[in-house]
Design a protein around this motif. Structure first.
Motif, mmCIF file in Angstrom:
data_model
loop_
_atom_site.group_PDB
_atom_site.id
_atom_site.type_symbol
_atom_site.label_atom_id
_atom_site.label_comp_id
_atom_site.label_asym_id
_atom_site.label_seq_id
_atom_site.Cartn_x
_atom_site.Cartn_y
_atom_site.Cartn_z
ATOM 1 N N UNK A 156 50.167 15.420 35.541
ATOM 2 C CA UNK A 156 50.588 13.902 35.626
ATOM 3 C C UNK A 156 49.401 13.121 34.990
ATOM 4 N N UNK A 157 48.251 13.555 35.043
ATOM 5 C CA UNK A 157 47.099 12.763 34.359
ATOM 6 C C UNK A 157 47.389 12.634 33.163
ATOM 7 N N UNK B 123 49.005 10.101 27.863
ATOM 8 C CA UNK B 123 49.327 10.032 26.373
ATOM 9 C C UNK B 123 50.813 9.348 26.570
ATOM 10 N N UNK B 124 51.192 8.771 27.577
ATOM 11 C CA UNK B 124 52.409 8.114 27.593
ATOM 12 C C UNK B 124 53.610 8.847 27.391
ATOM 13 N N UNK C 113 53.240 18.890 30.141
ATOM 14 C CA UNK C 113 53.054 20.576 30.764
ATOM 15 C C UNK C 113 53.016 21.517 29.508
ATOM 16 N N UNK C 114 54.349 21.171 28.587
ATOM 17 C CA UNK C 114 54.442 22.039 27.364
ATOM 18 C C UNK C 114 53.155 21.812 26.419
#
Ligand code: NAD
Length: 350
Positions: free
Chosen positions: A321-322, A327-328, A335-336
């Motif tokens: 989430x962070x 990074x928008x 995650x990837x």
């Protein structure tokens, strides 16, 4: 078809075509990456209409397993295998044992497990010719049904999503709509109920809904109404592609986290969720408890250690989430990216 030019080809380390006509075996084993550990991924048996379809599937799925294993940090790489055929009519002990011999020839670079068309009983059969097998029944030396651990991972993912939208991981009084109260869904309901959550449930099997109503005091919802339930969290635990053009605009939930595979109908639906301010916990992270359990089986970790590793899914979701916020990007993309960075770092450390 040219494998090296296929859209799904992603510098896979090894793709092995297996063929033993005497037992009717035709299949493919794809090892995407062994950088972070042996490539683990299930063995799918499916009557693919063309070899190209089988190749595409095994390339795509093995790459996905690399990402999943890397983000879960469980000491595994990514692989997958497919057997081309009808699991109901063409699966025999001889065919499975033959597959096992091919897996064994890879010297522990690939570890198999159950998938669509194969079961823990089939894993026992494959294990007659190789030790590179996971997802075994307890009686066969495995950790048994991974559903309770998968549910525990989903539970951690839900709590991470709640942190991002409410600032608190607490579940007391939170409402959760669980779609599908099968193996994982029922275990999840238990955890949520124990933590004080209020439940809405749907299932196409009325007996399963009745069970959730009587055991957890859940409110039954018709299958199509689960998306619009007045719930804080939507937890898809039945089938894939439920996050799509039709459902996303009508979701009331602010968090989505569940066990089903491939929840997004298309990658752009991750953007649609983000635009609506809905915290989506990527499916391959939220449902990673099963893979962590398979890793533990391979590494012979004790049950306490497995549980601790599954509980880390909560922290992993918070990290994702962070990163997405910084990074928008969507949480799925974040995650990837984190997974790919870990694999690249591992490669450089070699
Ligand atoms: P399951 O078959 O035990 O439960 C699925 C439930 O969904 C069933 O009760 C079924 O009747 C219900 N269902 C089917 N269609 C539905 C619909 N349209 N609306 C509502 N309910 C519907 O499966 P499971 O083991 O609980 O797994 C749930 C999902 O999570 C599956 O998609 C599975 O691939 C995925 N998953 C499971 C695990 C695991 O450890 N079992 C691990 C990773 C991913």
């Amino acid at each position: 078809m040219s494998i090296f030019e296929a859209q799904e080809f992603d510098d896979h380390e090894k793709v092995l075509f297996v063929n033993e006509p005497s037992v009717g075996l035709r299949g493919i084993i794809a090892i995407h990456s062994t950088t972070l550990g042996p490539a683990l991924g299930g063995c799918r048996m499916w009557p693919y209409e063309t070899e190209a379809a089988a190749i595409r599937d095994v390339l795509r799925l093995s790459r996905g397993m690399s990402h999943k294993a890397a983000i879960l940090d469980c000491g595994l790489g990514g692989g997958k295998s497919v057997i081309i055929g009808d699991a109901n009519s063409q699966k025999t002990p001889a065919l499975l044992q033959s597959m096992g011999r091919f897996i064994d020839s890879l010297n522990e670079q690939y570890i198999t497990g159950e998938d669509i068309g194969t079961s823990p009983d089939d894993m026992r059969e494959i294990r007659k010719s190789t030790r590179c097998v996971s997802c075994l029944h307890k009686k066969d030396g495995g950790l048994g049904d991974p559903a309770p651990l998968t549910a525990l991972g989903v539970y951690g993912a839900i709590r991470a999503g709640l942190v991002s939208v409410t600032g608190s991981a607490g579940l007391d009084g939170v409402t959760v709509a669980v779609q599908g109260v099968g193996n994982v869904g029922t275990n999840l309901c238990q955890l949520l109920h124990d933590a004080g959550a209020k439940l809405f449930v749907s299932d196409v099997d009325p007996a399963r809904v009745d069970n959730a109503v009587s055991v957890f005091g859940a409110t039954a919802v018709a299958a199509d109404d689960i998306y619009t339930a007045n719930a804080d969290v939507y937890s898809p635990c039945a089938m894939g592609a439920t996050l799509n053009d039709d459902t996303i605009p009508s979701l009331n939930a602010r968090v989505v986290a569940g066990a089903a595979n491939n929840q997004l109908d298309a990658p752009r639906h991750g953007e649609m969720l983000a635009e609506r301010g809905i915290a989506y916990m990527p499916d391959f992270v939220a449902n990673g408890g099963g893979l962590v359990s398979c890793a533990a089986e391979w590494y012979r970790d004790g049950e306490d250690e497995v549980r601790k590793n599954v509980e880390k899914i909560h922290e992993t979701c918070l990290t994702i989430i962070e990163r997405a916020e910084q990074t928008g990007t969507t949480t799925a993309e974040a995650a990837v990216r984190i997974a790919e960075e870990r694999i690249a770092r591992g490669r450089n450390d070699d």
